[in-house]
Design an enzyme around this catalytic site. Structure first.
Site, PDB file in Angstrom:
ATOM      1  N   HIS A   1      90.257   1.855 -47.218  1.00 36.73           N
ATOM      2  CA  HIS A   1      89.710   1.177 -48.402  1.00 36.73           C
ATOM      3  C   HIS A   1      88.523   1.839 -49.086  1.00 36.73           C
ATOM      4  O   HIS A   1      87.697   1.159 -49.695  1.00 36.73           O
ATOM      5  CB  HIS A   1      89.348  -0.274 -48.050  1.00 36.73           C
ATOM      6  CG  HIS A   1      90.478  -1.031 -47.419  1.00 36.73           C
ATOM      7  ND1 HIS A   1      90.334  -2.199 -46.735  1.00 36.73           N
ATOM      8  CD2 HIS A   1      91.806  -0.756 -47.359  1.00 36.73           C
ATOM      9  CE1 HIS A   1      91.495  -2.616 -46.275  1.00 36.73           C
ATOM     10  NE2 HIS A   1      92.415  -1.754 -46.646  1.00 36.73           N
TER      11      HIS A   1
ATOM     12  N   HIS B   1      87.373   1.083 -38.812  1.00 33.38           N
ATOM     13  CA  HIS B   1      87.751   0.854 -40.217  1.00 33.38           C
ATOM     14  C   HIS B   1      87.743   2.201 -40.954  1.00 33.38           C
ATOM     15  O   HIS B   1      86.703   2.658 -41.420  1.00 33.38           O
ATOM     16  CB  HIS B   1      86.755  -0.116 -40.846  1.00 33.38           C
ATOM     17  CG  HIS B   1      87.130  -0.607 -42.216  1.00 33.38           C
ATOM     18  ND1 HIS B   1      88.127  -0.032 -42.981  1.00 33.38           N
ATOM     19  CD2 HIS B   1      86.641  -1.634 -42.959  1.00 33.38           C
ATOM     20  CE1 HIS B   1      88.216  -0.679 -44.135  1.00 33.38           C
ATOM     21  NE2 HIS B   1      87.325  -1.659 -44.147  1.00 33.38           N
TER      22      HIS B   1
ATOM     23  N   TYR C   1      85.883   3.377 -47.826  1.00 31.96           N
ATOM     24  CA  TYR C   1      84.577   3.361 -47.161  1.00 31.96           C
ATOM     25  C   TYR C   1      84.346   4.684 -46.421  1.00 31.96           C
ATOM     26  O   TYR C   1      85.088   5.644 -46.608  1.00 31.96           O
ATOM     27  CB  TYR C   1      84.466   2.107 -46.283  1.00 31.96           C
ATOM     28  CG  TYR C   1      84.560   0.862 -47.149  1.00 31.96           C
ATOM     29  CD1 TYR C   1      83.607   0.636 -48.147  1.00 31.96           C
ATOM     30  CD2 TYR C   1      85.618  -0.031 -47.039  1.00 31.96           C
ATOM     31  CE1 TYR C   1      83.697  -0.472 -48.991  1.00 31.96           C
ATOM     32  CE2 TYR C   1      85.719  -1.139 -47.884  1.00 31.96           C
ATOM     33  CZ  TYR C   1      84.750  -1.357 -48.861  1.00 31.96           C
ATOM     34  OH  TYR C   1      84.845  -2.438 -49.691  1.00 31.96           O
TER      35      TYR C   1
HETATM   36  C1  LIG Z   1      87.999 -11.680 -48.816  1.00 31.14           C
HETATM   37  C2  LIG Z   1      88.569 -10.417 -48.224  1.00 31.14           C
HETATM   38  C3  LIG Z   1      87.766  -9.613 -47.436  1.00 31.14           C
HETATM   39  C4  LIG Z   1      88.285  -8.456 -46.846  1.00 31.14           C
HETATM   40  N1  LIG Z   1      87.485  -7.726 -46.013  1.00 31.14           N
HETATM   41  C5  LIG Z   1      88.007  -6.691 -45.315  1.00 31.14           C
HETATM   42  C6  LIG Z   1      87.254  -6.051 -44.311  1.00 31.14           C
HETATM   43  O1  LIG Z   1      86.106  -6.401 -43.993  1.00 31.14           O
HETATM   44  N2  LIG Z   1      87.833  -5.017 -43.668  1.00 31.14           N
HETATM   45  C7  LIG Z   1      89.100  -4.584 -43.960  1.00 31.14           C
HETATM   46  O2  LIG Z   1      89.585  -3.641 -43.360  1.00 31.14           O
HETATM   47  N3  LIG Z   1      89.848  -5.210 -44.902  1.00 31.14           N
HETATM   48  C8  LIG Z   1      89.348  -6.251 -45.563  1.00 31.14           C
HETATM   49  N4  LIG Z   1      90.143  -6.940 -46.448  1.00 31.14           N
HETATM   50  C9  LIG Z   1      91.568  -6.596 -46.573  1.00 31.14           C
HETATM   51  C10 LIG Z   1      92.406  -7.482 -45.626  1.00 31.14           C
HETATM   52  O3  LIG Z   1      92.205  -7.121 -44.284  1.00 31.14           O
HETATM   53  C11 LIG Z   1      93.924  -7.409 -45.930  1.00 31.14           C
HETATM   54  O4  LIG Z   1      94.395  -6.124 -45.601  1.00 31.14           O
HETATM   55  C12 LIG Z   1      94.220  -7.727 -47.367  1.00 31.14           C
HETATM   56  O5  LIG Z   1      93.670  -8.973 -47.731  1.00 31.14           O
HETATM   57  C13 LIG Z   1      95.732  -7.746 -47.635  1.00 31.14           C
HETATM   58  O6  LIG Z   1      96.361  -8.729 -46.886  1.00 31.14           O
HETATM   59  P1  LIG Z   1      96.825 -10.120 -47.583  1.00 31.14           P
HETATM   60  O7  LIG Z   1      97.746  -9.754 -48.714  1.00 31.14           O
HETATM   61  O8  LIG Z   1      97.546 -10.825 -46.462  1.00 31.14           O
HETATM   62  O9  LIG Z   1      95.609 -10.825 -48.039  1.00 31.14           O
HETATM   63  C14 LIG Z   1      89.635  -8.073 -47.081  1.00 31.14           C
HETATM   64  C15 LIG Z   1      90.422  -8.886 -47.894  1.00 31.14           C
HETATM   65  C16 LIG Z   1      89.916 -10.040 -48.465  1.00 31.14           C
HETATM   66  C17 LIG Z   1      90.813 -10.916 -49.302  1.00 31.14           C
END
Ligand SMILES: Cc1cc2nc3c(=O)[nH]c(=O)nc-3n(C[C@H](O)[C@H](O)[C@H](O)COP(=O)(O)O)c2cc1C
Length: 371
Positions: free
Chosen positions: A175, A172, A177
């Site tokens: 975002h 990862h 981190y």
């Molecule tokens: C509740 C939630 C938790 C997430 N946790 C992570 C995570 O642990 N690691 C990560 O790389 N992205 C995380 N994301 C980002 C998602 O992997 C994804 O890239 C993001 O939701 C955009 O895709 P979507 O428009 O299909 O939701 C999270 C997103 C949501 C909504």
């Protein structure tokens, strides 16, 4: 026929039967950093034969956590508990990677570590272990020898993930981190070999990639980045170039070892910007252009995430803009998303209020399937 969401794909050694990937998503349901039977059920619900899943961000060490209820992969007890999850996915014919995570200065522990001593600005909030919100804490910049210790923690976590039966790991690096805190020039103010020039800013990620690839094999690892996403103040003055340099490094690494990573996973900014005021066609076009440039530059499997619908996914695949698409929020509320996409069925809406709550059923296991 044009490539679509249901065109099979060879992701290195893995035979995928479709392109709809479960995006990594933190769901805060673990207890004492241990995944529960509910986790096995959650991931099994979202598994399909030949489908690819990525776990929620999983902690590589006891300083890595930034949300309550996140699972770890750094103790034997955690490894044992993950075996049940992996078995549940495998019994459905799914393929699952564990996402390795350290939040750095976004940690909700007492003394966060980072590339820098600078805090995240107080416009952001972090969720504390007792689930209240707080302003980010002041971090401490890792000393150079400690950076190498964290790289070793990633290697060990990857080793543990394979011991738990995972098919591979995702690093990862996105975002805002820890890894992103080294990559982005608005954060990384180091003067050692891990800061300063763009090459130095990429070094932490690349050393992790090298260490993990040596441990588990490049073909069992993916890398996630988000050069254009400013979550937790992670801005860069030149996201296009940052993405290019990371990709260039990954290409060189792959050429050198004669083996490719399983994939590169890039999150699109529209994940945060969609629906926000002032976010229009022009901005979307600009972002699409960034993604196309990186897609063309990367010599391997390219996965994208962020704001995709069935229709947008079909279009991106037909246009050759991606190989795989990871779906997040829609996969939370539609455990059978793959099936629904296949028959173009209506989708369940998602409830944000239960994204990060603790209940092992509500908002987690109780979204309905098509009958
Ligand atoms: C509740 C939630 C938790 C997430 N946790 C992570 C995570 O642990 N690691 C990560 O790389 N992205 C995380 N994301 C980002 C998602 O992997 C994804 O890239 C993001 O939701 C955009 O895709 P979507 O428009 O299909 O939701 C999270 C997103 C949501 C909504």
């Amino acid at each position: 026929m044009a490539t679509n969401l249901f065109t099979p794909f060879q992701m290195g050694k893995f035979d995928l039967s479709h392109r709809v990937v479960l995006a990594p998503m933190t769901r805060c349901r673990a207890i004492n950093e241990i995944p529960l039977p509910a986790h096995a059920e959650y991931y099994a619900q979202r598994s399909t034969k030949g489908g690819f899943l990525i776990t929620e961000g999983t902690l590589i060490s006891d300083t890595a956590a930034g949300f309550p209820g996140t699972p770890g992969i750094y103790t034997d007890e955690q490894v044992e508990a993950w075996k049940n999850v992996v078995d549940a996915v495998h019994s459905k014919g799914g393929i699952i990677f564990c996402q390795l995570w350290h939040v750095g200065r976004a940690s909700n522990h007492g003394a966060p570590i980072s590339s820098t001593n600078q805090s995240i600005s107080d416009k952001w909030r972090i969720i504390m272990p007792d689930r209240t919100l707080d302003v980010p804490h002041k971090p401490r910049a890792l000393q150079t020898h400690e950076v190498w210790q964290v790289i070793e923690q990633y290697r060990r976590a990857a080793e543990n993930a394979i011991r738990a039966g995972f098919d591979g790991v995702e690093i990862h690096g996105a975002h805002g981190y820890l890894i992103d805190q080294f990559l982005k020039d608005s954060i990384n103010d180091r003067i050692d070999e891990f800061g300063g020039s763009i090459e130095n800013r990429c070094r932490f990620l690349m050393e992790i990639v090298k260490a993990v690839a040596r441990e588990v094999g490049a073909d069992r690892m993916g890398v996630r980045i988000s050069p254009a996403i400013d979550h937790m103040d992670a801005t860069d003055s030149d996201p296009l170039n940052l993405g290019q340099v990371v990709i260039d490094r990954l290409n060189k690494f792959q050429n050198k070892i004669g083996s490719k990573l399983a994939y590169l996973h890039v999150t699109q900014p529209r994940f945060t910007a969609h629906g926000m005021k002032g976010y229009g066609k022009e901005k979307e076009d600009e972002e699409a252009q960034l993604m196309r440039t990186w897609r063309r530059a990367y010599q391997g499997t390219f996965m994208s995430s962020g704001g995709f619908t069935r229709e947008l996914g079909m279009k991106a695949l037909a246009d050759g803009d991606v190989d795989l698409i990871s779906y997040g929020r829609l996969f939370i509320s539609n455990p059978d998303l793959v099936c629904r996409f296949m028959v173009d069925a209506p989708l369940n809406g998602y409830n944000r209020e239960t994204f990060y709550t603790q209940d092992p059923i509500v908002g987690y296991l109780d979204y309905p399937f098509l009958n």
